[in-house]
Design a protein around this motif. Sequence first.
Motif, PDB file in Angstrom:
ATOM      1  N   PRO A  90       4.342   0.803  -3.656  1.00 27.52           N
ATOM      2  CA  PRO A  90       4.332   0.885  -5.123  1.00 27.52           C
ATOM      3  C   PRO A  90       4.670   2.240  -5.741  1.00 27.52           C
ATOM      4  CG  PRO A  90       2.475  -0.398  -4.345  1.00 27.52           C
ATOM      5  CD  PRO A  90       3.150   0.156  -3.139  1.00 27.52           C
ATOM      6  N   ALA A  91       4.066   3.322  -5.273  1.00 26.30           N
ATOM      7  CA  ALA A  91       4.313   4.624  -5.924  1.00 26.30           C
ATOM      8  C   ALA A  91       5.756   5.041  -5.709  1.00 26.30           C
ATOM      9  CB  ALA A  91       3.371   5.679  -5.376  1.00 26.30           C
ATOM     10  N   MET A  92       6.258   4.826  -4.520  1.00 26.93           N
ATOM     11  CA  MET A  92       7.627   5.183  -4.204  1.00 26.93           C
ATOM     12  C   MET A  92       8.586   4.308  -5.011  1.00 26.93           C
ATOM     13  SD  MET A  92       9.224   5.501  -0.395  1.00 26.93           S
ATOM     14  CE  MET A  92       9.587   3.769  -0.242  1.00 26.93           C
ATOM     15  N   ASP A  93       8.244   3.028  -5.132  1.00 26.16           N
ATOM     16  CA  ASP A  93       9.090   2.099  -5.873  1.00 26.16           C
ATOM     17  C   ASP A  93       9.162   2.498  -7.346  1.00 26.16           C
ATOM     18  OD1 ASP A  93       7.896  -0.847  -4.027  1.00 26.16           O
ATOM     19  OD2 ASP A  93       9.141   0.842  -3.423  1.00 26.16           O
ATOM     20  N   GLN A 109       2.879  19.970   0.393  1.00 26.77           N
ATOM     21  CA  GLN A 109       2.060  18.770   0.496  1.00 26.77           C
ATOM     22  C   GLN A 109       1.936  18.084  -0.858  1.00 26.77           C
ATOM     23  OE1 GLN A 109       1.422  17.125   3.180  1.00 26.77           O
ATOM     24  NE2 GLN A 109       0.594  15.559   1.823  1.00 26.77           N
ATOM     25  N   ALA A 110       1.892  18.886  -1.915  1.00 22.73           N
ATOM     26  CA  ALA A 110       1.782  18.298  -3.261  1.00 22.73           C
ATOM     27  C   ALA A 110       3.015  17.466  -3.569  1.00 22.73           C
ATOM     28  CB  ALA A 110       1.613  19.399  -4.310  1.00 22.73           C
ATOM     29  N   PHE A 111       4.182  17.962  -3.182  1.00 25.54           N
ATOM     30  CA  PHE A 111       5.410  17.206  -3.409  1.00 25.54           C
ATOM     31  C   PHE A 111       5.356  15.886  -2.644  1.00 25.54           C
ATOM     32  CE2 PHE A 111       9.218  19.510  -5.367  1.00 25.54           C
ATOM     33  CZ  PHE A 111       8.430  20.321  -6.167  1.00 25.54           C
ATOM     34  N   VAL A 112       4.829  15.931  -1.432  1.00 20.50           N
ATOM     35  CA  VAL A 112       4.757  14.701  -0.644  1.00 20.50           C
ATOM     36  C   VAL A 112       3.816  13.709  -1.322  1.00 20.50           C
ATOM     37  CG1 VAL A 112       4.055  13.683   1.556  1.00 20.50           C
ATOM     38  CG2 VAL A 112       5.285  15.849   1.544  1.00 20.50           C
ATOM     39  N   SER A 113       2.631  14.177  -1.677  1.00 19.90           N
ATOM     40  CA  SER A 113       1.647  13.219  -2.204  1.00 19.90           C
ATOM     41  C   SER A 113       1.986  12.751  -3.615  1.00 19.90           C
ATOM     42  CB  SER A 113       0.227  13.791  -2.140  1.00 19.90           C
ATOM     43  OG  SER A 113       0.207  15.040  -2.784  1.00 19.90           O
ATOM     44  N   HIS A 114       2.779  13.519  -4.367  1.00 23.09           N
ATOM     45  CA  HIS A 114       3.169  13.101  -5.713  1.00 23.09           C
ATOM     46  C   HIS A 114       4.512  12.400  -5.744  1.00 23.09           C
ATOM     47  CE1 HIS A 114      -0.054  15.809  -7.089  1.00 23.09           C
ATOM     48  NE2 HIS A 114       0.014  15.152  -8.218  1.00 23.09           N
ATOM     49  N   ASN A 115       5.125  12.150  -4.589  1.00 24.28           N
ATOM     50  CA  ASN A 115       6.445  11.498  -4.561  1.00 24.28           C
ATOM     51  C   ASN A 115       7.476  12.295  -5.348  1.00 24.28           C
ATOM     52  OD1 ASN A 115       7.015   8.870  -3.262  1.00 24.28           O
ATOM     53  ND2 ASN A 115       5.031   8.411  -4.169  1.00 24.28           N
ATOM     54  N   GLU A 140       7.269  13.533 -11.579  1.00 20.86           N
ATOM     55  CA  GLU A 140       6.504  13.739 -10.355  1.00 20.86           C
ATOM     56  C   GLU A 140       6.495  15.200  -9.953  1.00 20.86           C
ATOM     57  OE1 GLU A 140       9.160  11.769 -10.692  1.00 20.86           O
ATOM     58  OE2 GLU A 140       8.638   9.696 -10.186  1.00 20.86           O
ATOM     59  N   ILE A 141       7.633  15.867 -10.118  1.00 25.49           N
ATOM     60  CA  ILE A 141       7.723  17.290  -9.786  1.00 25.49           C
ATOM     61  C   ILE A 141       6.783  18.080 -10.684  1.00 25.49           C
ATOM     62  CG2 ILE A 141       9.225  19.322  -9.806  1.00 25.49           C
ATOM     63  CD1 ILE A 141      11.573  17.463  -9.087  1.00 25.49           C
ATOM     64  N   LYS A 199       0.850  -1.195   0.000  1.00 26.69           N
ATOM     65  CA  LYS A 199       0.000   0.000   0.000  1.00 26.69           C
ATOM     66  C   LYS A 199       0.884   1.243   0.000  1.00 26.69           C
ATOM     67  CE  LYS A 199      -3.884  -2.344   1.126  1.00 26.69           C
ATOM     68  NZ  LYS A 199      -3.645  -3.351   2.110  1.00 26.69           N
ATOM     69  N   ASP A 200       0.395   2.303  -0.643  1.00 25.10           N
ATOM     70  CA  ASP A 200       1.169   3.538  -0.669  1.00 25.10           C
ATOM     71  C   ASP A 200       0.977   4.328   0.607  1.00 25.10           C
ATOM     72  OD1 ASP A 200       0.546   3.902  -4.175  1.00 25.10           O
ATOM     73  OD2 ASP A 200       2.405   3.350  -3.161  1.00 25.10           O
ATOM     74  N   SER A 201       1.992   5.054   0.969  1.00 21.62           N
ATOM     75  CA  SER A 201       1.880   5.963   2.105  1.00 21.62           C
ATOM     76  C   SER A 201       2.942   7.033   1.926  1.00 21.62           C
ATOM     77  CB  SER A 201       2.134   5.210   3.411  1.00 21.62           C
ATOM     78  OG  SER A 201       3.449   4.687   3.389  1.00 21.62           O
ATOM     79  N   ASP A 202       2.842   8.096   2.719  1.00 22.99           N
ATOM     80  CA  ASP A 202       3.873   9.140   2.621  1.00 22.99           C
ATOM     81  C   ASP A 202       5.211   8.580   3.090  1.00 22.99           C
ATOM     82  OD1 ASP A 202       1.825  11.988   3.696  1.00 22.99           O
ATOM     83  OD2 ASP A 202       1.900  10.848   1.817  1.00 22.99           O
TER      84      ASP A 202
END
Lengths: 260, 774, 160
Positions: free
Chosen positions: B660-663, C90-96, C142-143, B6-9
């Motif tokens: 997943p998103a981070m990967d 926050q956008a940077f965090v949520s968009h990786n 992502e940015i 699961k994705d998370s910050d």
Amino acid sequence: MLPFDFCYYLPRSLSQAGSLFEKLQKNSAKPVFFGGGTELISRGRVGNITFGAAIDVKSIHELRQIKDTGKEIVIGGAVCLREIAESNVFPLLGAVVKRIADNTIQNKITLAGNLLGGIIYREAMLPLLLLDAKVVIYEKNSTKAVGIKDLYLKTPLLNEGQLLVEIRVDKQKTCLPWFHNKVVKSEKIDYPLITLCAVKENSCIKYAVSGLYNHPCIIDKESLKNIDINQVLDDHISSASYRVHILKQQIQNAHKELFS
Amino acid sequence: MLYVGKDSDRIDAQDKVKGLAKYTDDINYCGMLYAKLLLSSVAHAEIVSINKDKALKVDGIVSVVTGQDNMLCFGPCIQDRPPIAFGKVRYLGEPVAMVVAYDEQTAQKACRLIEVEYRELPIINSTDDALIDGAELIHTVQDYDKTITDVYPIDNTNIASEVKIRKGNALDELKNCKFIAKGEYFLPQSDHIAMETRSAIAEIKGDGQVTIISATQSPYEVKSQICQKFKLQATKVNVIVPQVGGAFGGKSAVQLEILAYIASLSAGGRMVKVTNTREQDILCSPGRIGLKAKVTLGADAGGTLKAAHLIYHLDIGAYADISTKIAQAIAVDCTGPYKIDHVYCDSLAIYTNHPYTTAYRGFGHASYTFCIERTIDKLANMMGIDALEFRMKNLISYGDYTPTQVKLNCNNISNLPNCYDKLKSLIDWSLNNEVIGSKTKAWGISSFWKTSNSPTNAVSGALVTFNKDGSVNLNVGVVEFGQGAKTRLVKLLAEILKINPDKITINTEIDTKTSPEHWKTVASLSTFMAGKAIIKAGEDILKQLRELAAIALRCTPEDLDIEDEKVFVKYNKDFFISYKDLIHGLKFEDGTNIGGQILGRGAYGMNHLTVLAKDSGKGKPGAEWTCGAQAVLIEYDSKDHSFRPLKVVTVLDAGALISPAMDRGVIKGGMSMGLGLAMHESFYCQNGRVENTSLRTYKVRHKEDIDIEFIVDFANTPNVEAPYGTRSFSEHGIIGIPAAFANALSRAATVELDTLPLTSQTIWQQKGEQDVTI
Amino acid sequence: MIEYNDYQKVYLNINGENRSVIIKPAQTLLDVLRSLGLTGAKKGCENGDCGSCTVLINSYPIKSCLTLALEAVGKQILTIEGLKNSPFQQAFVSHNAFQCGYCTPGFLLVCHSLSIHYPNADDQTIAHWLQSNICRCTCYQEITNAVKCKLKDILQTKKA
């Protein structure tokens, strides 16, 4: 921190700046005029240059103006590249400066800095050459206007103690059809492989180029035939012969675009 | 799964977006001194004399150190490198002196006053030059100690190590092949260009306790090298790693840490910081190998690959560092993921008078993959077989043997055919060579695979403690440098303990004194190794929780299960006890107590890996191979030979994804670096002098005007030996991109592009330098 | 005329506060900010090439490594530490939109300035601004997504 110490001055007028320079020079204090400072700081950091006094010219009103006098467009030497582009008073120059370095640095590099600095490309010179700009120079309490064509091949362009106040171009000429293209090796933010500017006046096109030699130059059909390949830049950006090839290609493109 | 997948910050997100994350150069202590390096201005020379007199006279100087003060040599494979040159300099940019001062400006001033006299020696400017009979020897390799046993320098040559693969009988088999394609390739040296330049701080206390703070991927290696060479007891040295601003393998080398230690020694143990300028980071600290290769591939009439003859010459620069291992890593996977029964490979790590090199994302794989995949295209072309179909026909699979003769199965290799099936659905392969006007769009393909080549006894560990409120502290030796390791590892512990990851705090800083050793944070192995350790630690905790809960709930531990931070009786969920009431012992109503705090420990060591046989390369270099298929779509304009990438695609079989998103982000980052290698990045070296040592002249990718489309997809073949079925993947995004790009552009421009970076000028030259008539 | 020849006390307006600092001409703004503990502005190249040192001066992005601290006297300096509750964070965090985080403060300040000067920025303008900064970890996708998403949000909020 720069690896050497120096004094910093912030004069408010041309005369203050001029007399300060004279005084410091007499005392062997190694003064320089400091505009955007990007080159002085970056070259100073690596030991390529030293100076004893930085005279910051950004508070001198005459150097900070962008004026449309009706006949002429006047741009002060300490106007930064972003301001030139945003003013839209000289579209070709605006297009050129938007491709120098990057957007953030364009908030710092000044017109005079690009014209007079140590980096060989001086792309801002190209539109000025094509429009026969005048350069107003301050020295020893007086100003004089010099044609840029009489200046641009000098090394250095200005003598010590001379301050570039402003450039002036014929306003009508800024509306002439123009062409600009900066060809780079691969990455967009880079020194030019070839930057070509062209202006069409009365069915006649004039070209000016950066990146061919170690100085900007005006080019025409004759000089194109007589390019001395040994003088052409040959480095990690491009071989000399490829540069010439790209120049010819860009001239062809300019011609096509300006006559379409 | 509750949390894995699961994705998370990211756990370090808030610090990073608020500018509060602290990196090594951000750390300053009152009274700290600063060291600056003087670098050699020549590529190969004897040091005749060094005059420090003028430097020592500068106000504010504490010490000036030269190579003579510390004539020790370091190296993780061959101990050939002095931290500061003595006797000889071997690359332009090598440190020849170090100044320690009260402030940086003073240190810099003094550096410029040191006078060094050199007697220049012939410069070895290429691997070819290095191998000429009678060439100047950069080292006398036979005189050096070795740190590992499996390194094979050849005496009286410039060869630091020779790795051989002899599987089957390739040279004979090639004679029988109907189709043979050959290629010669050249990839120049290049650099990591992590945004944070390397930095290290060292201090020696009165009792001899050494503290080193460094932006390193290898804190335990730093500790080990310094203890071994300076003969210090291991408890006397700790290495602390704060946040690291990108690494890509470059920070796995030990260099500035030794210099910081030496600087502190020279300053009576006072704390000294040494930080690279960008120019020093590029030139003085180690970069990426160059490669010159000759590849011959043979196939039979049916289009089946039969034999490979592969010569890889690595330009490792002036010192070996880990590059002899890179020679091994290249040999181990030398054919790419194709079934080739007969393989003859020589992989040589060769000294030159270029900057020395170290691990770089992919550990040699991006380099040899370029050579193999270009030749695969040439071979397919020669046979008139579609390049994609040819690859799919010859993919290595379960039951086949790798170049080092490891038998593959569904655990130790991911499913490459699945990756290709997915790739086919993502790219319009039929639109290949679509021509509109002067513009051609073309796809290029590359396969890739990689195994880890870790030491056979690499270890990792995890320690877990609880706080009274039930929150959890996890301590590992894995460094975070952006790859998201910490976030993933927290999820693994959360999954096994069934605790919300928000309740777990992982150490963002490594301290070797208290964090259990993790080999090095390299080789995309952190999730695997530290993950296995974390699972063991988790199981350890669950066992202790069950045992204590059994007493409280008056049953046996086997009757119990866990969920929601509770231990409950399996057949009666109402009968439970919370973690909080167990983690510091079990206290009864009358006040009596049983047990103490629950401490979780887990350790993992690589197993079943072997050293490769010297003559054949036979052996097991890694636990598993992660594979994938990549493709690049380019648009080429024949008018001016300009080109640009439009789409970059990776299909990777990384087993289960933890985040997943981070990967995906990490894989795309690798693809971006691959584009950099393809289009922009190389050292421009003239006679031993690297001309482009700043970001002004060494170009890396910026955001383009027109966005390139990055597409990442996954096949998912779990590795049952790995935590939750994961596989290594962090590095892999880079591996096949330069090859796929070159394949695409070669096809579109109808030239053979066998060197990097790819430029319009090269295409123009290959097409005969056609002139323009004005 | 203003003249500095050695360490002297000046006031710098940093993040809305007038900070008194003792500085000399040879110090860059980057040096001085970091010496005050504002280490969000990073040394990436000290040559104006990477953008890690970006701060805002009078709302425009400036590379503080190529700015003398004295040049910033009398101007409003905004560093990442002063960027409170920017929607881009926050956008940077949520968009990786970051991994190692080293380039992130620079990018965030460029975004913030872009939203002030070009809230309607088209793709070309966004690209032009973001090209001033290097990210070595991500692929910029992502940015870009974070920036476009947030600019759209900000515009919609203004309209509403």
